[in-house]
Structure formats: structure tokens, C-alpha cells
Design a protein around this motif. Structure first.
Motif, short mmCIF file in Angstrom:
data_model
loop_
_atom_site.label_atom_id
_atom_site.label_comp_id
_atom_site.label_asym_id
_atom_site.label_seq_id
_atom_site.Cartn_x
_atom_site.Cartn_y
_atom_site.Cartn_z
N ASP A 73 0.82 -1.20 0.00
CA ASP A 73 0.00 0.00 0.00
C ASP A 73 0.86 1.26 0.00
N ALA A 74 2.17 1.10 -0.26
CA ALA A 74 3.07 2.25 -0.30
C ALA A 74 2.74 3.13 -1.50
N GLU A 75 2.84 4.43 -1.32
CA GLU A 75 2.52 5.37 -2.38
C GLU A 75 3.48 5.20 -3.56
N GLY A 76 2.93 5.17 -4.76
CA GLY A 76 3.75 5.06 -5.96
C GLY A 76 4.20 3.66 -6.30
N TYR A 122 3.16 -0.13 -7.47
CA TYR A 122 2.09 -0.87 -8.13
C TYR A 122 2.31 -2.37 -7.92
N THR A 125 -5.97 2.43 -11.22
CA THR A 125 -6.66 2.41 -9.94
C THR A 125 -7.39 1.08 -9.77
#
Length: 341
Positions: free
Chosen positions: A161-164, A166, A325
């Protein structure tokens, strides 16, 4: 009279301009059609593809890389190709990428962070358009290479769930919890956990088993059987004999991978140990042959092919600049209950 071709006089190679002329489109349209861009009308794509087949056109990856920031190759890093687990993933990812006009640069890391870093350095020399990597655990050097390359990257088999970041995968820990709870529901109380390779995903399964037994006051370190050797049927047979010699005896063994569990079932037949009456045996991944064992193996079915295809589709969007998303896609797992528990 046949149309005049503009192929290189030095090499005689058919060029993109030849394809465009034969399809009666501009070179830019021909290029976009071959890259699979959705902005090109279907009839134009069909004309370009027909011209490619008729002329025998083969794209030049080097020329494409020079003409754009990146080429049409995708780096794909997996730990092993001797394990059906990763073969299923690679085949599905490659099939999806090939249909979109990309080639895969497959690198086998052997669970070695230094080897992974070395392979990735070599792959980046080819200026790949994207990267598919297995898992989330890697060296700082490899992390820095991925970040500095600014090449779209998707992580497979685990979730973040870390930003950036995928990712496409499943919760290894929750899958392990589901299996351990199943064994508890069957009345088992001394449930051993047997693992090999000890890669990050195996250790996540270990944590799920530990936590679940701990909740019921049944955890003890003596139930852990951890071997760093590569996972195999032969090792599973050896580990089964070792575990069954433990006192007090266990009434269930949860193996971290199906090949170990398959070896255990074969050893049980040889030793005359009744499964599941004397001991329940469970596995993980639902590998080929698990449903044919005697008795058939209870296991966790993981969506390897689906992960490969979904990861490749996510990467295609990123390479085309399309918003993705969610960034973390959980494909889940299935508890498959058979005769061994």
C-alpha cells in the motif's frame, strides 16, 4: 507494378516506411498501430498488420529505443523457472505483453539479491519500456536502480500500500491463516509448519501460522521445521520422516509448498502411515499433481496465471500513461479441501 519500397539499400531490410506505404497510412500511424495504441482505428490496425505479414517486417528494437525514450521490451524478473509456480506466471505475462507488441527480457534471480541487481543492470541497458518484478523484498541497490530508471514497474505475487508502488498479488499471511484455521477446525492441535527455501513469501506464511496457533495458545517453537535448501519432493519426504519422529507426536503438518507436501504423502505411503487418520498433511499453491496424490492434497490455490496477466495489463496501462486504480490489486486465494486433511 509493385509499389516502390524504401528499405535500406545497405541491409535490404524492410522498414516501417515500407509497411506504412503498403498499408496506405502515415509512418506515425503505422508505428502507433504496432505499439497497440488504442487511438488507432481498428481498420487501420488491420491494414498495418496485413502489410507486416505480407512484407515480412520485423521491428528493430534498437531503432525503436533510439526513436523514443524506451523500447518495446519489458524486463521480467523471477526467482526460478524450475518451479511451475513461476512458469505459470511468466507464460501468462508474456502472452499478454506479446499481444500488445512487447517482448520480454526474462531474468532468473535464484532468490539472490546480488544476482537480481546484476541482471537488472544488464536489462536496463536495453532501455526497457517497463518492468515486472517478483515480490517486494530486494537490495537497496536494486531499489535505487528501479527508482532512477523511471521505468514503470509492477510487483507480482505480493501487495503493497506504499505510495507510488504498483502491485498484483495476494496476502500470503492471510492464506496461511486460512489453512491453519482449517486444520484447527478439523480438531488438530499439534500442527507443525515445514518450510524450505525460506524466501520472503514463505516467511509470511510462517507468520500467519504462528499468529493463528498463538491465538489458540498452541504455538511452540518445536513445531517449526525450517530448512533453507531448495523446495523439492525429495526434501519433503525427508522432512516428513523427521517430523514424524518428534515426541510428542504431531497430528498435522502444514507444508509451505505443494512439492514438499507431495513428498510427504509419498513417504507416508512407503512408511505405512495413514493420512489423515494419523496425521493430516496440507500444502500451498496447488501445483500440478496435487489432486492426484493418495490421498489428494489439501492446499491453497494461488492465481499464478491471473497474476501474470493482470500484472502485465497494469504495466501496459502505466507504459501508455493511463491512470491505474487501484495501485494494489488483491487477487485472493482459495482453500482447496481434499482427502489429506
Amino acid at each position: 507494378m509493385s509499389p516502390k519500397r524504401s528499405h535500406s539499400r545497405a541491409t535490404g531490410r524492410v522498414t516501417l516506411a515500407d509497411v506504412a506505404q503498403a498499408a496506405n497510412v502515415s509512418p506515425i500511424t503505422a508505428s502507433r498501430a504496432l505499439r497497440g495504441e488504442r487511438s488507432v482505428a481498428a481498420d487501420l490496425v488491420a491494414r498495418v498488420q496485413a502489410a507486416v505479414q505480407r512484407l515480412g517486417y520485423v521491428p528493430d528494437p534498437a531503432a525503436r529505443a533510439l526513436a523514443s525514450r524506451h523500447g518495446t521490451q519489458v524486463a521480467l524478473l523471477v526467482p526460478l523457472l524450475s518451479n511451475a509456480l513461476f512458469v505459470d506466471l511468466v507464460e501468462a505475462a508474456q502472452r499478454t505483453l506479446t499481444r500488445a507488441g512487447y517482448q520480454t527480457l526474462i531474468g532468473v534471480t535464484h532468490y539472490d539479491p546480488a544476482e537480481e541487481e546484476q541482471i537488472l543492470r544488464g536489462q536496463l541497458l536495453h532501455r526497457p519500456a517497463g518492468m515486472l518484478v517478483t515480490g517486494l523484498d530486494r537490495s537497496e541497490g536494486t531499489r535505487a536502480l528501479i527508482a532512477a530508471s523511471r521505468v514503470p514497474c509492477v510487483h507480482l505475487m505480493e501487495m503493497s500500500d506504499a505510495e507510488g508502488v504498483y502491485s498484483v498479488g495476494l496476502s500470503q499471511q492471510q492464506a496461511s491463516v486460512a489453512m491453519t484455521r482449517h486444520l484447527l477446525e478439523r480438531g488438530r492441535r499439534r500442527i507443525a509448519f515445514a518450510a524450505a527455501q525460506l524466501d520472503p513469501r514463505t516467511l509470511q506464511r510462517l507468520e500467519g501460522w504462528r499468529a493463528t496457533l498463538g491465538e489458540h495458545g498452541l504455538y511452540t517453537p518445536t513445531l517449526e521445521w525450517l530448512n533453507p535448501a531448495p523446495s523439492s519432493i525429495g526434501l519433503g519426504s525427508v522432512m516428513f520422516e523427521q517430523i514424524m519422529g518428534q515426541s510428542p507426536p504431531v497430528d498435522a503438518i502444514f507444508f509451505c509448498n505443494d512439492d514438499l507436501a507431495q513428498g510427504a504423502l509419498l513417504a507416508a505411503l512407503r512408511l505405512g502411515i495413514r493420512v489423515p487418520e494419523q496425521v493430516a498433511v496440507a500444502g500451498f499453491n496447488d501445483l500440478t499433481g496435487s489432486d492426484q496424490m493418495l490421498p489428494p492434497l489439501t492446499t491453497i490455490r494461488t492465481p499464478r496465471a491471473e497474476m501474470g496477466a493482470a500484472g502485465a495489463e497494469m504495466l501496459l496501462k502505466l507504459m501508455r500513461g493511463v491512470a491505474v486504480t487501484p495501485a494494489c490489486l488483491d487477487l485472493g486465494f482459495e482453500l482447496v479441501v481434499r482427502g489429506s486433511t
